[in-house]
Design a protein around this motif. Structure first.
Motif, PDB file in Angstrom:
ATOM      1  N   VAL A 297       0.923  -1.096   0.389  1.00 51.60           N
ATOM      2  CA  VAL A 297       0.188  -0.030  -0.270  1.00 51.60           C
ATOM      3  C   VAL A 297       1.130   1.447   0.180  1.00 51.60           C
ATOM      4  CG1 VAL A 297      -1.590   1.528   1.727  1.00 51.60           C
ATOM      5  CG2 VAL A 297      -2.013  -1.094   1.078  1.00 51.60           C
ATOM      6  N   SER A 298       2.106   1.494   0.885  1.00 53.63           N
ATOM      7  CA  SER A 298       3.319   2.284   1.128  1.00 53.63           C
ATOM      8  C   SER A 298       3.314   2.944  -0.491  1.00 53.63           C
ATOM      9  CB  SER A 298       4.429   2.148   1.344  1.00 53.63           C
ATOM     10  OG  SER A 298       4.729   1.134   0.868  1.00 53.63           O
ATOM     11  N   PHE A 299       3.518   2.106  -1.549  1.00 56.17           N
ATOM     12  CA  PHE A 299       4.191   2.516  -3.138  1.00 56.17           C
ATOM     13  C   PHE A 299       2.982   3.226  -4.084  1.00 56.17           C
ATOM     14  CE2 PHE A 299       7.213  -0.354  -1.582  1.00 56.17           C
ATOM     15  CZ  PHE A 299       8.153   0.529  -2.033  1.00 56.17           C
ATOM     16  N   MET A 300       1.012   2.652  -3.076  1.00 53.80           N
ATOM     17  CA  MET A 300      -0.355   2.902  -4.607  1.00 53.80           C
ATOM     18  C   MET A 300      -0.540   4.608  -4.379  1.00 53.80           C
ATOM     19  SD  MET A 300      -1.707  -0.686  -3.265  1.00 53.80           S
ATOM     20  CE  MET A 300      -2.874  -0.587  -4.079  1.00 53.80           C
ATOM     21  N   GLN A 301      -0.820   4.816  -4.971  1.00 48.47           N
ATOM     22  CA  GLN A 301      -1.425   6.034  -5.385  1.00 48.47           C
ATOM     23  C   GLN A 301      -2.366   6.416  -4.721  1.00 48.47           C
ATOM     24  OE1 GLN A 301      -1.779   8.343  -8.866  1.00 48.47           O
ATOM     25  NE2 GLN A 301       0.033   6.632  -9.797  1.00 48.47           N
ATOM     26  N   ASP A 302      -3.536   6.325  -4.642  1.00 46.81           N
ATOM     27  CA  ASP A 302      -4.771   6.682  -3.647  1.00 46.81           C
ATOM     28  C   ASP A 302      -5.162   5.008  -2.437  1.00 46.81           C
ATOM     29  OD1 ASP A 302      -7.282   7.490  -2.884  1.00 46.81           O
ATOM     30  OD2 ASP A 302      -7.891   7.983  -4.507  1.00 46.81           O
ATOM     31  N   ALA A 303      -4.431   4.236  -1.459  1.00 43.29           N
ATOM     32  CA  ALA A 303      -5.436   3.574  -0.947  1.00 43.29           C
ATOM     33  C   ALA A 303      -4.767   3.234   0.505  1.00 43.29           C
ATOM     34  CB  ALA A 303      -3.346   2.361  -1.238  1.00 43.29           C
ATOM     35  N   GLU A 304      -5.422   2.973   0.871  1.00 43.46           N
ATOM     36  CA  GLU A 304      -6.309   2.687   2.498  1.00 43.46           C
ATOM     37  C   GLU A 304      -6.112   0.974   2.883  1.00 43.46           C
ATOM     38  OE1 GLU A 304      -9.433   2.996   5.836  1.00 43.46           O
ATOM     39  OE2 GLU A 304     -10.328   3.745   4.028  1.00 43.46           O
ATOM     40  N   LEU A 305      -5.054   0.877   3.967  1.00 43.08           N
ATOM     41  CA  LEU A 305      -4.667   0.001   4.385  1.00 43.08           C
ATOM     42  C   LEU A 305      -6.278  -0.172   5.264  1.00 43.08           C
ATOM     43  CD1 LEU A 305      -2.541  -2.741   4.747  1.00 43.08           C
ATOM     44  CD2 LEU A 305      -2.513  -1.801   6.449  1.00 43.08           C
ATOM     45  N   ARG A 306      -7.211  -1.353   5.477  1.00 44.77           N
ATOM     46  CA  ARG A 306      -7.611  -1.624   6.337  1.00 44.77           C
ATOM     47  C   ARG A 306      -7.603  -3.197   6.997  1.00 44.77           C
ATOM     48  NH1 ARG A 306     -13.752   1.040   5.975  1.00 44.77           N
ATOM     49  NH2 ARG A 306     -12.400   2.490   4.776  1.00 44.77           N
ATOM     50  N   VAL A 307      -7.813  -3.316   8.310  1.00 46.16           N
ATOM     51  CA  VAL A 307      -7.059  -4.473   8.370  1.00 46.16           C
ATOM     52  C   VAL A 307      -8.205  -5.402   9.366  1.00 46.16           C
ATOM     53  CG1 VAL A 307      -6.207  -6.101  10.323  1.00 46.16           C
ATOM     54  CG2 VAL A 307      -4.737  -4.459   8.894  1.00 46.16           C
ATOM     55  N   ILE A 308      -9.007  -6.579   8.710  1.00 45.35           N
ATOM     56  CA  ILE A 308      -9.545  -6.933   9.032  1.00 45.35           C
ATOM     57  C   ILE A 308      -9.396  -8.090  10.610  1.00 45.35           C
ATOM     58  CG2 ILE A 308     -11.669  -9.442   8.269  1.00 45.35           C
ATOM     59  CD1 ILE A 308     -10.728  -8.973   5.661  1.00 45.35           C
ATOM     60  N   PRO A 309      -9.850  -7.589  11.936  1.00 45.84           N
ATOM     61  CA  PRO A 309      -9.975  -7.597  12.858  1.00 45.84           C
ATOM     62  C   PRO A 309     -10.269  -9.732  13.085  1.00 45.84           C
ATOM     63  CG  PRO A 309     -11.916  -6.750  12.915  1.00 45.84           C
ATOM     64  CD  PRO A 309     -11.138  -6.241  11.533  1.00 45.84           C
ATOM     65  N   GLY A 310      -9.999 -10.373  13.938  1.00 48.34           N
ATOM     66  CA  GLY A 310     -10.212 -11.366  14.165  1.00 48.34           C
ATOM     67  C   GLY A 310      -9.270 -12.482  14.274  1.00 48.34           C
TER      68      GLY A 310
END
Length: 338
Positions: A297-310
């Protein structure tokens, strides 16, 4: 098995490694109706050994993937037994002689289906689980002007070395069965398939899943019941050994950097993505760890990291746990609204 699908044929489809399938076939199913200006289409590829009906848990009138609103195309991967595969391709590319297929090849075939068959020029989104996530990244790299959004969950744009090592164990389990006969078997090498299932069992769900004995929520009375009933049953459910090995090769060699023009540069390929993205690793995924996707994600222009919990690990993305399904659906609903 669901028979309610269609076939799109591509004549003389030349793969990235040079082989040509004279009559490549893409099996697909659609949900909903394509609107008049052809602007409501979403592509939702299948995963390792998955078939189109095994994606349906995320599609419905009560879901973000609402067929009343969107035209959802679920193309089956080359190698999965419905699209062109070792098990259904005539000589000379039958059985163990089926050629190597890259993720780039998979997406190029899907692109032809989408553009030439349906006449679609823009996609609302491409989404997918596991290898489907890899195809989502590849769509955004191969066709940056066409793909508006991607939501890859529990997958990666490049297969890690640790993941490759795991897949070597699956490969060995299948191919060392004496009945495998170098891929020229007449009956399935079931000992090898059962062994592959046991290898998979230690990876698909997290350590905490087993500690909490959550397999009992799925209706299995004991650990051995789960290993046989779920895992061995999964690998013996009309899945062909050569098909599994073909898709395994595709998975092992997944890398958006191998898209023509990037010379293997995975980071440059990720940087070229224009699509809005929510990238969703699962907190306890042993195949695709959160740190790997944080890096991508750190290299992407318009991206969010969202972790699925559990604690459901990789199978947080398989529609088996209601909380995970709701979390993924909510993120998809949000992304589609952007």
């Amino acid at each position: 098995m669901s028979e309610d699908y269609e076939i799109y044929q591509i004549n003389n489809f030349t793969l990235q490694h040079g082989a040509t399938l004279k009559e490549a076939k893409i099996a697909y199913k659609t949900y909903g109706q394509l609107n008049k200006d052809k602007t409501n289409a979403i592509v939702y590829p299948t995963w390792y050994s998955g078939r189109h009906w095994e994606n349906e848990w995320l599609i419905g009138r009560d879901k973000a993937l609402d067929p009343e609103r969107y035209f959802i195309i679920v193309p089956n991967m080359l190698g999965n037994g419905l699209s062109s595969s070792p098990s259904n391709t005539p000589e000379p590319y039958n059985a163990s002689h089926f050629p190597n297929v890259t993720v780039y090849d998979q997406v190029r075939a899907q692109h032809e289906l989408v553009t030439k068959h349906f006449g679609i020029e823009t996609l609302v989104a491409v989404i997918g689980w596991s290898m489907g996530a890899g195809q989502s990244f590849q769509w955004a790299v191969s066709y940056p002007e066409m793909v508006q959004r991607i939501l890859p969950f529990c997958g990666s744009a490049r297969t890690s070395e640790h993941n490759i090592v795991f897949l070597e164990a699956v490969k060995a389990a299948i191919t060392t069965d004496a009945a495998f006969l170098q891929g020229d078997y007449q009956t399935q090498p079931t000992k090898g398939l059962r062994a592959a299932a046991r290898v998979y069992a230690g990876w698909g769900f997290s350590q905490a899943f087993y500690w909490e004995q959550l397999y009992k929520k799925l209706g299995y009375a004991s650990l051995e019941d789960f290993l046989v009933g779920f895992w061995e049953g999964f690998f013996l459910d009309d899945r062909d050994a050569n098909n599994l090995l073909t898709m395994l090769w595709t998975w092992q060699h997944g890398n958006v950097g191998n898209t023509p023009g990037f010379n293997g540069d995975h980071e440059a390929a990720l940087s070229s993505i224009k699509a809005k993205a929510i990238v969703m690793p699962a907190e306890r995924d042993l195949y695709f760890p959160v740190d790997d996707e944080k890096y991508e994600v750190s290299f992407m222009q318009d991206a969010e990291l969202r972790v699925i919990p559990g604690v459901w690990g990789h199978f947080a993305g398989a529609g088996m746990n209601e909380e995970d399904t709701a979390f993924i659906d909510a993120a998809l609903r949000e992304l589609l609204a952007r």
